[in-house]
Enzyme design. Structure first.
Site, PDB file in Angstrom:
ATOM      1  N   ASP A 109       0.862  -1.173   0.000  1.00 50.06           N
ATOM      2  CA  ASP A 109       0.000   0.000   0.000  1.00 50.06           C
ATOM      3  C   ASP A 109       0.908   1.235   0.000  1.00 50.06           C
ATOM      4  O   ASP A 109       2.124   1.144   0.142  1.00 50.06           O
ATOM      5  CB  ASP A 109      -0.931  -0.046   1.225  1.00 50.06           C
ATOM      6  CG  ASP A 109      -2.153   0.808   1.033  1.00 50.06           C
ATOM      7  OD1 ASP A 109      -3.176   0.542   1.656  1.00 50.06           O
ATOM      8  OD2 ASP A 109      -2.088   1.753   0.214  1.00 50.06           O
TER       9      ASP A 109
ATOM     10  N   GLU B 270     -10.462   6.833   4.278  1.00 50.38           N
ATOM     11  CA  GLU B 270      -9.412   6.300   5.144  1.00 50.38           C
ATOM     12  C   GLU B 270      -9.475   6.878   6.556  1.00 50.38           C
ATOM     13  O   GLU B 270     -10.560   7.118   7.089  1.00 50.38           O
ATOM     14  CB  GLU B 270      -8.042   6.496   4.479  1.00 50.38           C
ATOM     15  CG  GLU B 270      -7.954   5.792   3.117  1.00 50.38           C
ATOM     16  CD  GLU B 270      -6.553   5.708   2.575  1.00 50.38           C
ATOM     17  OE1 GLU B 270      -6.338   6.085   1.418  1.00 50.38           O
ATOM     18  OE2 GLU B 270      -5.655   5.229   3.299  1.00 50.38           O
TER      19      GLU B 270
HETATM   20  C1  GLC Z   1      -4.313   4.169  -0.100  1.00 49.22           C
HETATM   21  C2  GLC Z   1      -5.205   3.008   0.280  1.00 49.22           C
HETATM   22  C3  GLC Z   1      -5.290   1.931  -0.774  1.00 49.22           C
HETATM   23  C4  GLC Z   1      -5.155   2.541  -2.160  1.00 49.22           C
HETATM   24  C5  GLC Z   1      -3.764   3.134  -2.269  1.00 49.22           C
HETATM   25  C6  GLC Z   1      -3.553   3.843  -3.606  1.00 49.22           C
HETATM   26  O1  GLC Z   1      -3.551   4.579   0.992  1.00 49.22           O
HETATM   27  O2  GLC Z   1      -4.933   2.378   1.518  1.00 49.22           O
HETATM   28  O3  GLC Z   1      -6.541   1.253  -0.593  1.00 49.22           O
HETATM   29  O4  GLC Z   1      -5.324   1.529  -3.147  1.00 49.22           O
HETATM   30  O5  GLC Z   1      -3.471   4.032  -1.217  1.00 49.22           O
HETATM   31  O6  GLC Z   1      -4.395   4.950  -3.707  1.00 49.22           O
END
Ligand code: GLC
Length: 601
Positions: free
Chosen positions: A346, A546
């Site tokens: 991530d 988030e």
């Molecule tokens: C974010 C999220 C993830 C996402 C990634 C790219 O922090 O946790 O779900 O796919 O970054 O945007």
């Protein structure tokens, strides 16, 4: 008496008694006293050490990979590995964000993948039209496939969060978030939603989505509750194959990962929905059995259905960050669940692993992460990872295994045979974005995602010919209806004009009422010019994504709508509440002032 035994006795006794009163006087013999004093130096650490469970892969059901290795693909991988320099191999394991990398740098550093994070878009404009996405996809693809310097031909791929439709792109269809889709209790519709999303993504030249999230949310204070289909692992496990095969197609079929299909990602592995107090990126302290049977269940069904990318989770399990947790990323995911794709990290998630930073993390790669999501950290991470390959902190075997996993999926996607993005069959067919057919799927999903909590005197459905007052700050606000991950990461600041193919509740109600000879007056504060037959009040949470959406409690605390409802009730006007939220919240005061109440996730 050995130390452990006496310590154990002392601790268990003290824990037992401390729960109901004074801890026991420790035994006075010198031996125990000595041992006790030794333990007494740090009982918390001792208790913690005694409490941390271990992952035993043998406790996890063994599932074979549903996709057999293809000899031709394996031959190709072998040939490529033999041609590739360490620099080219490391490049395949690093994904940079389009806001922090140019096509020229993708070429210079042999990068295998780019992404656009929630706030990244071509020209840094989240409301730029679809044409700009396609042009930029071409630019990255051309840079990566220029083999004039003799490099092997390995096209780049671009990942994006198309988590409720291709929701980064203006004009693309927007579906209800996963919590609303879960409320439908209709997994079959997810297949259609996945197909539509994959088609709209290819119109803009992209080939990989970081969806679906298959989290099993267990604490609704979590800001990502709405990205989960629900708290029931069996429900989530029934949805995962449908959305996955809608996006990817069926393993073994000719159009698996090709044609109108593309690459999906199941995320976030493992235990993101079960952190203490619902804290995003927090610590999950479920038992190993719960981790397996609750959070792990949807991964078994997703992998069986053909998942080829798993995204590691930010959360930890008893303090072990998943991005560096070998027992889960390797022993369980690969060794027991039969996963045979690649693990992508991530957003700088590797940087949270003990001993790591976003630009330096051999530990994650050695634990089983295959591709770093290194949006803005990619350059130094590249240099450090290359150095770690050269000095052996990352073995050749591990490096080649990770590169093979990425190349295998690129081969399965047909990427080596694909033409440039803008020359692919669906590319540039912008009328497909939010087309009538796609909107019909979205309307069906939206309709079925609504949950009727109350309907006194059968106030709903609204009778034809009614005179309706429409109030509340969500009445004419497509951005509020859509929530986070919409045009921008947080979904904030969106105007109705940003959704050329969208419809607010006001516009929808206008059309439906006019058809039956009725009328609707829009008044956010509920003041009206002529008394209506009934009032619809649309209110709820502001968009978030988030950790920004993490809450300390579940009581809905914006009293504006309650004020409007109370005033309308005092005037004897029947009220319908439409509650827009990313999760169930405590809304009893509003419920009590409503004759009908719809939870509209
Ligand atoms: C974010 C999220 C993830 C996402 C990634 C790219 O922090 O946790 O779900 O796919 O970054 O945007």
């Amino acid at each position: 008496m050995n130390k452990d035994f006496s310590t154990g006795l002392l601790l268990s006794a003290s824990l037992a008694l401390s729960a109901c009163g004074k801890a026991p006087e420790p035994a006075t013999t010198s031996a125990v006293a000595t041992e006790t004093s030794a333990v007494a130096t740090d009982p918390a650490a001792e208790a913690k050490a005694a409490k941390v469970p271990q992952i035993e892969a043998k406790n996890w059901p063994l599932q074979p990979s549903p996709i057999a290795r293809q000899p031709a693909v394996e031959e190709k991988i072998k040939a490529l590995l033999a041609q590739m320099s360490p620099e080219q191999k490391v490049g395949q394991l690093i994904q940079a964000d389009i806001a922090s990398v140019t096509p020229q740098q993708v070429r210079e550093y042999y990068l295998g993948s780019v992404l656009n994070g929630g706030n990244s878009a071509p020209g840094r404009d989240n409301r730029v039209g679809p044409k700009a996405w396609l042009e930029l996809a071409d630019a990255f693809w051309q840079a990566s496939t220029d083999t004039s310097d003799g490099r092997p031909y390995i096209p780049v791929m671009w990942g994006t969060d198309a988590v409720h439709g291709h929701s980064n792109v203006k004009g693309a269809i927007i579906f209800p978030h996963n919590i609303g889709l879960g409320a439908m209790r209709e997994p079959k519709l997810l297949r259609k939603i996945g197909q539509v999303t994959a088609i709209e993504m290819q119109v803009t030249g992209l080939d990989w989505t970081f969806a679906p999230t298959i989290a099993v949310v267990r604490d609704d204070r979590w800001g990502r509750t709405y990205e989960s289909y629900g708290e029931d692992p069996a429900l989530v496990a029934s949805y995962a194959p449908e959305i996955l095969q809608g996006i990817q197609g069926e393993p073994g079929s000719a159009d698996f990962l090709r044609g109108n299909h593309m690459l999906a990602t199941v995320k976030h592995f493992l235990g993101d929905g079960g952190t203490i107090d619902g804290k995003d990126q927090g610590d999950n302290q479920h038992s190993e059995a719960n981790l397996r049977d609750l959070h792990g269940l949807p991964y078994y069904s997703a992998i069986k259905a053909g998942a080829r990318v798993v995204m590691a989770s930010y959360n930890s399990w008893y303090g072990e960050k998943m991005h560096g947790f070998q027992p889960m990323l390797s022993d369980v995911l690969v060794g027991r669940m039969g996963f045979d794709g690649f693990v992508v990290g991530d957003w700088n998630g590797h940087g949270q692993v003990k001993g790591c930073t976003p630009t330096d993390c051999a530990n994650a790669l050695n634990a089983g992460l295959d591709m770093f999501m290194a949006p803005d950290s990619w350059q130094k991470l590249y240099d450090n990872t290359l150095a770690q390959v050269k000095d052996g902190r990352i073995t050749q075997a591990r490096l080649d295994e990770a590169v093979s996993r990425v190349l295998r999926i690129k081969a399965e996607m047909g990427l080596f045979e694909q033409v440039q993005p803008s020359k692919r069959p669906l590319a540039g067919k912008f009328d497909l974005l939010g087309s009538a057919e796609h909107r019909a799927v979205a309307r069906e999903a939206a309709r079925k995602s609504l949950v009727l909590l109350k309907n006194n005197q059968k106030l709903l459905p609204i009778k034809a010919g009614s005179k309706v007052l429409l109030a509340g700050d969500g009445a004419d606000h497509i951005g509020k209806q859509s929530g986070g991950w919409t045009l921008s990461w947080q979904g904030a600041g969106n105007k109705n004009s940003d959704f050329p193919n969208g419809e607010s509740i006001y516009a929808g109600l206008q059309g439906a009422l006019a058809a039956g000879g009725g009328s609707v007056e829009l008044s956010e504060n509920g003041r009206f010019t002529s008394k209506p037959d009934l009032a619809v009040v649309v209110f709820g949470e502001e968009p978030y994504a988030e950790f920004v959406g993490d809450r300390a409690h579940l009581a809905f605390d914006d009293s504006r709508a309650l004020q409007v409802l109370t005033e309308l009730k005092a005037q004897g006007i029947p009220t319908v509440s439409v509650f827009l939220s990313g999760r169930p919240l405590w809304v009893n005061p509003e419920l009590n002032q409503s004759d009908a109440f719809v939870a509209a996730f």
